[in-house]
Design a protein around this motif. Structure first.
Motif, PDB file in Angstrom:
ATOM      1  N   LEU A  33      26.121 -39.833 -91.281  1.00 42.88           N
ATOM      2  CA  LEU A  33      24.681 -39.762 -91.517  1.00 42.88           C
ATOM      3  C   LEU A  33      24.295 -40.666 -92.685  1.00 42.88           C
ATOM      4  CD1 LEU A  33      24.139 -35.904 -91.179  1.00 42.88           C
ATOM      5  CD2 LEU A  33      23.666 -37.654 -89.468  1.00 42.88           C
ATOM      6  N   LEU A  34      23.079 -41.190 -92.629  1.00 41.00           N
ATOM      7  CA  LEU A  34      22.576 -42.105 -93.647  1.00 41.00           C
ATOM      8  C   LEU A  34      21.264 -41.582 -94.226  1.00 41.00           C
ATOM      9  CD1 LEU A  34      23.143 -45.401 -91.613  1.00 41.00           C
ATOM     10  CD2 LEU A  34      24.584 -44.574 -93.481  1.00 41.00           C
ATOM     11  N   GLN A  35      20.879 -42.152 -95.362  1.00 46.71           N
ATOM     12  CA  GLN A  35      19.594 -41.835 -95.988  1.00 46.71           C
ATOM     13  C   GLN A  35      19.069 -43.099 -96.664  1.00 46.71           C
ATOM     14  OE1 GLN A  35      19.943 -39.318 -99.572  1.00 46.71           O
ATOM     15  NE2 GLN A  35      22.149 -39.675 -99.498  1.00 46.71           N
ATOM     16  N   LEU A  36      17.794 -43.073 -97.012  1.00 49.25           N
ATOM     17  CA  LEU A  36      17.190 -44.181 -97.751  1.00 49.25           C
ATOM     18  C   LEU A  36      17.094 -43.797 -99.222  1.00 49.25           C
ATOM     19  CD1 LEU A  36      14.176 -45.686 -95.742  1.00 49.25           C
ATOM     20  CD2 LEU A  36      16.280 -46.839 -96.457  1.00 49.25           C
ATOM     21  N   GLU A  37      17.858 -44.476-100.050  1.00 52.17           N
ATOM     22  CA  GLU A  37      17.747 -44.207-101.484  1.00 52.17           C
ATOM     23  C   GLU A  37      16.349 -44.602-101.951  1.00 52.17           C
ATOM     24  OE1 GLU A  37      20.153 -44.961-105.657  1.00 52.17           O
ATOM     25  OE2 GLU A  37      20.563 -46.266-103.941  1.00 52.17           O
ATOM     26  N   GLY A  38      15.692 -43.685-102.633  1.00 48.68           N
ATOM     27  CA  GLY A  38      14.322 -43.930-103.055  1.00 48.68           C
ATOM     28  C   GLY A  38      13.303 -43.217-102.203  1.00 48.68           C
ATOM     29  N   GLY A  39      13.768 -42.609-101.085  1.00 49.46           N
ATOM     30  CA  GLY A  39      12.869 -41.804-100.283  1.00 49.46           C
ATOM     31  C   GLY A  39      12.609 -42.355 -98.896  1.00 49.46           C
ATOM     32  N   ALA A  87      11.786 -35.261 -92.774  1.00 50.35           N
ATOM     33  CA  ALA A  87      13.024 -35.903 -92.308  1.00 50.35           C
ATOM     34  C   ALA A  87      13.817 -36.449 -93.492  1.00 50.35           C
ATOM     35  CB  ALA A  87      12.682 -37.031 -91.338  1.00 50.35           C
ATOM     36  N   MET A  88      15.153 -36.236 -93.476  1.00 53.08           N
ATOM     37  CA  MET A  88      15.938 -36.646 -94.636  1.00 53.08           C
ATOM     38  C   MET A  88      17.225 -37.384 -94.283  1.00 53.08           C
ATOM     39  SD  MET A  88      17.411 -32.945 -95.915  1.00 53.08           S
ATOM     40  CE  MET A  88      18.433 -31.898 -94.870  1.00 53.08           C
ATOM     41  N   ARG A  89      17.548 -37.526 -92.995  1.00 55.92           N
ATOM     42  CA  ARG A  89      18.830 -38.153 -92.643  1.00 55.92           C
ATOM     43  C   ARG A  89      18.685 -38.958 -91.364  1.00 55.92           C
ATOM     44  NH1 ARG A  89      20.992 -31.998 -92.293  1.00 55.92           N
ATOM     45  NH2 ARG A  89      19.390 -31.304 -90.858  1.00 55.92           N
ATOM     46  N   HIS A 123      16.773 -50.379 -86.887  1.00 55.25           N
ATOM     47  CA  HIS A 123      16.093 -51.644 -86.609  1.00 55.25           C
ATOM     48  C   HIS A 123      14.871 -51.801 -87.510  1.00 55.25           C
ATOM     49  CE1 HIS A 123      14.139 -54.918 -84.344  1.00 55.25           C
ATOM     50  NE2 HIS A 123      13.032 -54.213 -84.494  1.00 55.25           N
ATOM     51  N   TYR A 124      14.053 -50.751 -87.625  1.00 53.60           N
ATOM     52  CA  TYR A 124      12.836 -50.860 -88.430  1.00 53.60           C
ATOM     53  C   TYR A 124      13.131 -50.808 -89.927  1.00 53.60           C
ATOM     54  CZ  TYR A 124      10.151 -51.056 -84.238  1.00 53.60           C
ATOM     55  OH  TYR A 124       9.641 -51.486 -83.033  1.00 53.60           O
ATOM     56  N   ILE A 125      14.202 -50.146 -90.305  1.00 51.51           N
ATOM     57  CA  ILE A 125      14.621 -50.213 -91.713  1.00 51.51           C
ATOM     58  C   ILE A 125      14.999 -51.652 -92.064  1.00 51.51           C
ATOM     59  CG2 ILE A 125      16.514 -49.562 -93.268  1.00 51.51           C
ATOM     60  CD1 ILE A 125      16.318 -46.745 -92.077  1.00 51.51           C
ATOM     61  N   HIS A 126      15.705 -52.323 -91.157  1.00 52.97           N
ATOM     62  CA  HIS A 126      16.042 -53.735 -91.359  1.00 52.97           C
ATOM     63  C   HIS A 126      14.786 -54.598 -91.317  1.00 52.97           C
ATOM     64  CE1 HIS A 126      18.194 -57.539 -91.075  1.00 52.97           C
ATOM     65  NE2 HIS A 126      17.448 -57.835 -90.016  1.00 52.97           N
ATOM     66  N   GLU A 127      13.908 -54.342 -90.351  1.00 53.10           N
ATOM     67  CA  GLU A 127      12.670 -55.117 -90.179  1.00 53.10           C
ATOM     68  C   GLU A 127      11.805 -55.052 -91.433  1.00 53.10           C
ATOM     69  OE1 GLU A 127       9.995 -57.157 -87.271  1.00 53.10           O
ATOM     70  OE2 GLU A 127      12.143 -56.763 -87.378  1.00 53.10           O
ATOM     71  N   MET A 128      11.811 -53.907 -92.114  1.00 56.98           N
ATOM     72  CA  MET A 128      11.001 -53.724 -93.324  1.00 56.98           C
ATOM     73  C   MET A 128      11.746 -54.110 -94.596  1.00 56.98           C
ATOM     74  SD  MET A 128       8.060 -52.723 -92.229  1.00 56.98           S
ATOM     75  CE  MET A 128       8.216 -53.568 -90.643  1.00 56.98           C
ATOM     76  N   GLY A 129      12.954 -54.655 -94.448  1.00 58.90           N
ATOM     77  CA  GLY A 129      13.719 -55.110 -95.608  1.00 58.90           C
ATOM     78  C   GLY A 129      14.283 -53.997 -96.467  1.00 58.90           C
ATOM     79  N   LEU A 130      14.562 -52.858 -95.840  1.00 55.95           N
ATOM     80  CA  LEU A 130      15.041 -51.692 -96.595  1.00 55.95           C
ATOM     81  C   LEU A 130      16.527 -51.423 -96.413  1.00 55.95           C
ATOM     82  CD1 LEU A 130      12.059 -49.282 -95.776  1.00 55.95           C
ATOM     83  CD2 LEU A 130      12.485 -50.422 -97.961  1.00 55.95           C
ATOM     84  N   ASP A 131      17.233 -52.295 -95.677  1.00 52.36           N
ATOM     85  CA  ASP A 131      18.641 -51.977 -95.369  1.00 52.36           C
ATOM     86  C   ASP A 131      19.518 -51.855 -96.605  1.00 52.36           C
ATOM     87  OD1 ASP A 131      17.496 -54.476 -94.767  1.00 52.36           O
ATOM     88  OD2 ASP A 131      18.990 -54.956 -93.263  1.00 52.36           O
ATOM     89  N   LYS A 132      19.172 -52.571 -97.687  1.00 59.95           N
ATOM     90  CA  LYS A 132      19.988 -52.493 -98.904  1.00 59.95           C
ATOM     91  C   LYS A 132      19.882 -51.132 -99.579  1.00 59.95           C
ATOM     92  CE  LYS A 132      19.936 -57.455 -99.906  1.00 59.95           C
ATOM     93  NZ  LYS A 132      19.562 -58.526-100.877  1.00 59.95           N
ATOM     94  N   LYS A 133      18.938 -50.334 -99.144  1.00 62.44           N
ATOM     95  CA  LYS A 133      18.770 -49.001 -99.724  1.00 62.44           C
ATOM     96  C   LYS A 133      19.432 -47.906 -98.894  1.00 62.44           C
ATOM     97  CE  LYS A 133      14.570 -50.008-102.324  1.00 62.44           C
ATOM     98  NZ  LYS A 133      13.238 -49.513-102.722  1.00 62.44           N
ATOM     99  N   LEU A 134      20.069 -48.278 -97.800  1.00 62.78           N
ATOM    100  CA  LEU A 134      20.773 -47.286 -96.990  1.00 62.78           C
ATOM    101  C   LEU A 134      21.995 -46.763 -97.736  1.00 62.78           C
ATOM    102  CD1 LEU A 134      20.631 -48.841 -93.407  1.00 62.78           C
ATOM    103  CD2 LEU A 134      19.657 -46.639 -94.100  1.00 62.78           C
ATOM    104  N   ARG A 135      22.147 -45.473 -97.769  1.00 66.88           N
ATOM    105  CA  ARG A 135      23.286 -44.828 -98.419  1.00 66.88           C
ATOM    106  C   ARG A 135      23.816 -43.726 -97.506  1.00 66.88           C
ATOM    107  NH1 ARG A 135      22.246 -48.634-100.915  1.00 66.88           N
ATOM    108  NH2 ARG A 135      21.818 -48.876-103.154  1.00 66.88           N
TER     109      ARG A 135
END
Length: 516
Positions: free
Chosen positions: A231-237, A75-77, A87-99
């Motif tokens: 569409l969004l992705q997580l910078e860093g994987g 999965a990539m997007r 929600h879980y990206i926010h829950e895990m503190g990863l929202d700042k990596k959304l691009r």
């Protein structure tokens, strides 16, 4: 229903007595379920057949350096409307990596290879029309109709598997060109008449989809998502979400435990698995199975009702193959390409360029080929070295720079259709035997239906097949089912396997496997 509302209902309905749940599979569905069940006070254990966690979320890194280029083999997007994932990206503190994820047809400088003719995406409609010829040069139709039809063919050819490409050709020749001719297409062309607003057209003309073959109509839903500008992705994987969830779960994740049998009983589920050549059997109160049905139907399944077995046997999985190259430099940027995807030609379909993490002295990762369906099967049957050579040769037709000595420093690939733990890229609702969208609705509900205290989750059990959103949504629904269920009991036994020749593992049920 949004994620917080579902979790609030789970909290209200949660019983006071702690339950023990065995989760089969450490993909996103299993990890989300484990995370939420633990937070509600229940005890979980997670059994994973492979040596890694994440399932079909798989980020490959070309090196150990934190800044090393990476490619998404799974999965990539993330569509921006997939709120459970966010929600879980926010829950895990990863929202700042959304691009932003720059997708296919979005980067106008990306390239297209149609029958050996190379041109930029922005010149697509008119040049496509010239090279496809046939009905697209038929003067019975207006220029706008012919241009629009040619661009529609290009979109489907770039994204869809072979059977749906053929379906569109039949539909265009039999009646769709006539349908386009009677519609006002002018509002959906750009001012220069060279690009088309496909999303706007489909939204304004829902009847057009109804005139397509049913399978193609359903695939248009995927096309609209894949070509969305939101569409969004997580910078860093993407695997950062997996590892963050795993770190937040107290229970150990037991890898290399290959489940080989499930026996549904009145008071629980008997699970059998192989570990270090030993057959282990455990009687569990609750079992959440997130294993793809393409794998589940190979196991010894007992105590299942007929309709459930039919659902497991008949769920269709589409093969997908990805090939990534670690390039010494992002040579595509010299052509003004800063993300998106090129259509690289027959056999390898889409070539995706990174839109984040491209300015690195460590090189850059190019997703050289992303295919589904028959193209994926063709690549999947090759050895890895044959696959790399084939993809490199085809990509060199649009990017000769890739043949320069030292340009490709490393390679990685996955043929999900041949992968031991999935036997397919994702479940699909638009197979040849699908006669209506309501059939998929019925099918995913049947796929998700429990067998006593054996419950099911995963993208194949959801309204969103092939997407992380579907896997998470189905997991949350199972959490609710578990917390509202009356508690049971659990016991354990272990049986050693003395010899592979002398001791039989559970019998594999003979099924007529459906594959694509």
């Amino acid at each position: 229903m949004d994620t917080k509302t579902i979790l609030h209902l789970c909290k209200i309905a949660n019983s006071q007595e702690s339950k023990r749940i065995t989760i089969l599979g450490a993909g996103i569905a299993g990890l989300v379920a484990a995370y939420e069940l633990e937070r509600l006070g229940h005890t979980v254990e997670i059994i994973e057949g492979s040596s890694r966690i994440g399932g079909r979320i798989w980020t490959h890194r070309f090196g150990d350096d934190p800044k090393a280029p990476y490619a998404e083999l799974g999965a990539m997007r993330i569509p921006s409307e997939h709120k459970h994932v966010l929600h879980y990206i926010h829950e895990m503190g990863l929202d700042k990596k959304l691009r932003k994820f720059v997708t296919v047809f979005e980067e106008q400088n990306a390239l297209m290879n149609i029958q050996g003719n190379i041109f930029r995406m922005k010149d697509g409609p008119r040049i496509s029309q010239q090279h496809y010829q046939g009905i697209f040069l038929d003067t019975r139709y207006s220029e706008k109709t012919r241009l629009f039809g040619a661009w529609l063919k290009t979109i489907v050819n770039t994204i869809s598997p072979g059977n749906l490409r053929e379906s569109l050709d039949r539909d265009l020749n039999s009646h769709l060109m006539d349908e386009l001719e009677r519609l006002d297409l002018e509002p959906f062309f750009s001012e220069d008449g060279e690009s088309i607003d496909f999303h706007g057209f489909i939204k304004a003309n829902p009847g057009f989809r109804a005139r397509c073959s049913k399978a193609l109509d359903m695939f248009f839903s995927d096309i609209l998502v894949e070509t969305s500008h939101d569409l969004l992705q997580l910078e860093g994987g993407m695997d950062q979400l997996i590892h963050s969830l795993a770190a937040a779960i107290k229970a150990p994740i037991k890898c290399n435990h290959k489940v080989v049998g499930l026996h549904v009983q009145e008071d629980g589920v008997e699970v059998s698995w192989l570990k270090d050549k030993q057959l282990h059997t455990r009687h569990c109160d609750y079992v959440l199975c997130t294993i793809p049905f393409s794998i589940l139907r190979k196991m010894d399944l007992r105590g299942f009702d007929k309709d459930k077995l039919t659902s497991i046997d008949n769920t269709i999985y589409c093969p997908a193959t990805k090939v990534a190259f670690h390039c010494a430099q992002p040579f595509w940027e010299k052509h003004g390409i800063k993300g998106g995807a090129s259509f690289s030609g027959e056999g390898i379909r889409q070539t995706y360029y990174p839109s984040v993490n491209t300015n690195s002295s460590l090189g850059s990762a190019l997703l050289a080929s992303y295919t589904i369906g028959d193209d994926a099967d063709h690549l999947g049957m090759m050895s890895e070295q044959e696959r790399y050579g084939y993809v490199k040769k085809v990509v060199s037709q649009i990017h000769p720079e890739i043949e320069a000595p030292g340009m490709v420093m490393d390679m990685a690939s996955i043929a999900w259709g041949n992968y031991e733990w999935s036997d397919g890229g994702c479940s699909i609702p638009w197979g040849d035997d699908v006669s209506s969208e309501s059939n998929h609705h019925i099918h995913y509900l049947e796929a998700a239906r429990p067998q006593n205290t054996l419950l099911f989750a995963g993208e194949h059990c959801s309204r969103f097949p092939a997407w992380i959103q579907g896997a998470i949504e189905s997991a949350l629904e199972v959490v609710y089912e578990i917390v509202t269920h009356k508690p049971l009991r659990e016991s354990t036994t272990t049986l050693p396997i003395m010899s592979a020749k002398k001791t039989k593992t559970p019998t594999v049920r003979e099924t007529s496997k459906t594959s694509r």
